[in-house]
Enzyme design. Structure first.
Site, PDB file in Angstrom:
ATOM      1  N   ARG A   1     -55.078  77.720   4.690  1.00  0.00           N
ATOM      2  CA  ARG A   1     -53.790  77.295   5.236  1.00  0.00           C
ATOM      3  C   ARG A   1     -52.595  77.893   4.477  1.00  0.00           C
ATOM      4  O   ARG A   1     -51.458  77.631   4.829  1.00  0.00           O
ATOM      5  CB  ARG A   1     -53.703  75.755   5.252  1.00  0.00           C
ATOM      6  CG  ARG A   1     -54.747  75.127   6.182  1.00  0.00           C
ATOM      7  CD  ARG A   1     -54.390  73.698   6.538  1.00  0.00           C
ATOM      8  NE  ARG A   1     -53.087  73.612   7.167  1.00  0.00           N
ATOM      9  CZ  ARG A   1     -52.442  72.487   7.407  1.00  0.00           C
ATOM     10  NH1 ARG A   1     -52.997  71.338   7.074  1.00  0.00           N
ATOM     11  NH2 ARG A   1     -51.247  72.489   7.973  1.00  0.00           N
TER      12      ARG A   1
ATOM     13  N   GLU B   1     -46.134  69.455   8.509  1.00  0.00           N
ATOM     14  CA  GLU B   1     -45.815  68.572   7.378  1.00  0.00           C
ATOM     15  C   GLU B   1     -46.488  68.997   6.069  1.00  0.00           C
ATOM     16  O   GLU B   1     -45.958  68.768   4.980  1.00  0.00           O
ATOM     17  CB  GLU B   1     -46.294  67.150   7.701  1.00  0.00           C
ATOM     18  CG  GLU B   1     -46.232  66.229   6.510  1.00  0.00           C
ATOM     19  CD  GLU B   1     -46.849  64.879   6.750  1.00  0.00           C
ATOM     20  OE1 GLU B   1     -48.033  64.796   7.112  1.00  0.00           O
ATOM     21  OE2 GLU B   1     -46.136  63.898   6.570  1.00  0.00           O
ATOM     22  N   ASP B   2     -47.651  69.642   6.188  1.00  0.00           N
ATOM     23  CA  ASP B   2     -48.402  69.948   4.971  1.00  0.00           C
ATOM     24  C   ASP B   2     -47.805  71.082   4.151  1.00  0.00           C
ATOM     25  O   ASP B   2     -48.200  71.284   3.003  1.00  0.00           O
ATOM     26  CB  ASP B   2     -49.865  70.277   5.332  1.00  0.00           C
ATOM     27  CG  ASP B   2     -50.573  69.047   5.867  1.00  0.00           C
ATOM     28  OD1 ASP B   2     -50.329  67.959   5.330  1.00  0.00           O
ATOM     29  OD2 ASP B   2     -51.333  69.180   6.834  1.00  0.00           O
TER      30      ASP B   2
ATOM     31  N   HIS C   1     -55.723  62.858   3.660  1.00  0.00           N
ATOM     32  CA  HIS C   1     -54.454  62.839   2.923  1.00  0.00           C
ATOM     33  C   HIS C   1     -54.029  61.397   2.657  1.00  0.00           C
ATOM     34  O   HIS C   1     -54.438  60.476   3.382  1.00  0.00           O
ATOM     35  CB  HIS C   1     -53.345  63.474   3.769  1.00  0.00           C
ATOM     36  CG  HIS C   1     -53.444  64.948   3.938  1.00  0.00           C
ATOM     37  ND1 HIS C   1     -53.424  65.557   5.171  1.00  0.00           N
ATOM     38  CD2 HIS C   1     -53.537  65.950   3.028  1.00  0.00           C
ATOM     39  CE1 HIS C   1     -53.508  66.872   5.009  1.00  0.00           C
ATOM     40  NE2 HIS C   1     -53.587  67.133   3.726  1.00  0.00           N
TER      41      HIS C   1
ATOM     42  N   CYS D   1     -47.931  64.264  10.749  1.00  0.00           N
ATOM     43  CA  CYS D   1     -48.095  65.648  10.264  1.00  0.00           C
ATOM     44  C   CYS D   1     -47.546  66.689  11.220  1.00  0.00           C
ATOM     45  O   CYS D   1     -47.498  67.864  10.892  1.00  0.00           O
ATOM     46  CB  CYS D   1     -49.548  65.934   9.933  1.00  0.00           C
ATOM     47  SG  CYS D   1     -50.642  65.677  11.295  1.00  0.00           S
TER      48      CYS D   1
ATOM     49  N   LEU E   1     -59.397  73.058  10.686  1.00  0.00           N
ATOM     50  CA  LEU E   1     -60.344  72.479   9.727  1.00  0.00           C
ATOM     51  C   LEU E   1     -60.684  71.034  10.073  1.00  0.00           C
ATOM     52  O   LEU E   1     -59.819  70.284  10.543  1.00  0.00           O
ATOM     53  CB  LEU E   1     -59.721  72.484   8.319  1.00  0.00           C
ATOM     54  CG  LEU E   1     -59.338  73.848   7.748  1.00  0.00           C
ATOM     55  CD1 LEU E   1     -58.541  73.660   6.460  1.00  0.00           C
ATOM     56  CD2 LEU E   1     -60.595  74.674   7.476  1.00  0.00           C
TER      57      LEU E   1
ATOM     58  N   ASP F   1     -54.309  75.729  11.953  1.00  0.00           N
ATOM     59  CA  ASP F   1     -53.757  74.410  11.602  1.00  0.00           C
ATOM     60  C   ASP F   1     -52.233  74.403  11.463  1.00  0.00           C
ATOM     61  O   ASP F   1     -51.668  73.415  10.980  1.00  0.00           O
ATOM     62  CB  ASP F   1     -54.381  73.930  10.285  1.00  0.00           C
ATOM     63  CG  ASP F   1     -55.801  73.390  10.484  1.00  0.00           C
ATOM     64  OD1 ASP F   1     -55.973  72.504  11.351  1.00  0.00           O
ATOM     65  OD2 ASP F   1     -56.718  73.852   9.786  1.00  0.00           O
TER      66      ASP F   1
HETATM   67  N1  LIG Z   1     -50.687  65.816   7.139  1.00  0.00           N
HETATM   68  C1  LIG Z   1     -51.762  65.790   7.911  1.00  0.00           C
HETATM   69  O1  LIG Z   1     -52.267  64.741   8.254  1.00  0.00           O
HETATM   70  N2  LIG Z   1     -52.287  66.961   8.250  1.00  0.00           N
HETATM   71  C2  LIG Z   1     -53.425  67.108   9.067  1.00  0.00           C
HETATM   72  C3  LIG Z   1     -54.086  68.409   8.789  1.00  0.00           C
HETATM   73  C4  LIG Z   1     -55.321  68.604   9.606  1.00  0.00           C
HETATM   74  C5  LIG Z   1     -55.956  69.960   9.422  1.00  0.00           C
HETATM   75  N3  LIG Z   1     -57.052  70.090  10.339  1.00  0.00           N
HETATM   76  C6  LIG Z   1     -56.457  70.151   8.009  1.00  0.00           C
HETATM   77  O2  LIG Z   1     -57.603  69.815   7.732  1.00  0.00           O
HETATM   78  O3  LIG Z   1     -55.717  70.655   7.161  1.00  0.00           O
END
Ligand SMILES: NC(=O)NCCC[C@H](N)C(=O)O
Length: 258
Positions: A87, A67-68, A163, A248, A19, A62
């Site tokens: 996700r 981390e997410d 974020h 992340c 994404l 992704d």
């Molecule tokens: N904790 C973060 O900085 N995560 C990056 C996530 C990038 C991923 N392309 C997203 O949009 O979810």
């Protein structure tokens, strides 16, 4: 002895379909991304971290941004409900990994959404970004999960970046750093230091006063070195094209006593 374990997750072959929200899409070189990820993992290991690979999720572009999917406070793993529906399939493998490490497991539930990238811990203070990925119910559920464990949860608005931790992270002494044009309310953080580059706002604390940073922020690296920090850099250009940062790509588990 506190643990020095870190979760990481190998990039999906579909990484290039990840994404993008706040930046224009650029072509991602997946082969180079894998090499950069291996160098990132090697940097963690070189500084004493035992890296634990979560089962890859090849169908989830992704998933490398591990981390997410989980937020740790002490030995409690809060499995998130990512704000981007695409996700959500990423969390199952992470839940398995933290459970097998002996963490207590808790969950963000519908209608809550929360991305781990929106959570910044500074001592027992847990800043949570209310923005594009984390909603008010997610903030409330985070509070309910961690306040009984002694956390002080502080919600802050995030509107200029993906974020909270795309905007700010913290140095070992607790100073919050950020690139002012990307921070909604710098005054919410006691002890704020402005840095000259957007990606300079992202540091991973390696321990022993060392900071892991992206190679894309040389002026910030110089500023932080000049302030007496020991800076280690890695090139993560392919992840930056997808709004990823050094933070992340791993989840550090520092308070497991197994
Ligand atoms: N904790 C973060 O900085 N995560 C990056 C996530 C990038 C991923 N392309 C997203 O949009 O979810």
């Amino acid at each position: 002895m506190p643990s020095k374990k870190a979760l990481v997750r190998r990039p999906s072959p579909r990484l290039a379909d990840g994404l993008v929200t706040h930046i224009a899409r650029q072509q991602v070189d997946v082969g180079l991304a894998v090499k950069q990820w291996e160098a990132y993992v090697a940097a963690l290991r070189a500084h004493g971290w035992e890296t634990i690979e979560v089962e890859p999720a090849d169908d989830c572009p992704d998933s490398v941004f591990v981390e997410d999917t989980v937020v740790m406070f002490r030995n409690v793993a809060l499995i998130t409900r990512p704000g981007a529906a695409a996700r959500r399939a990423e969390t199952a493998g992470v839940e398995e990994a933290v459970a097998s490490l002996g963490c207590s497991v808790n969950w963000i539930w519908d209608p809550g959404t929360l991305d781990g990238g929106d959570v910044l811990k500074v001592g027992d203070t847990v800043y949570v970004g209310r923005g594009g990925r984390t909603n008010a119910a997610g903030v409330q559920q985070l509070r309910a999960a961690f306040e009984p464990l002694g956390a002080r949860v502080v919600a802050v608005p995030v509107s200029k970046v993906l974020h909270l931790k795309s905007a700010v992270t913290a140095l070992p002494d607790g100073t919050v750093i950020g690139h002012i044009p990307r921070v909604d309310r710098p005054s919410l953080f006691p002890g704020f230091l402005s840095v000259p580059e957007e990606s300079g706002a992202h540091v991973v604390l390696l321990g022993g006063g060392k900071l892991l940073m992206a190679a894309s922020a040389p002026r910030t690296a110089e500023l932080l070195s000049d302030l007496g920090h020991d800076v280690v850099t890695v090139d993560i250009s392919e992840f930056e094209k997808l709004e990823g940062c050094v933070t992340c790509l791993s989840v550090r588990l520092r308070e497991l006593y197994a």
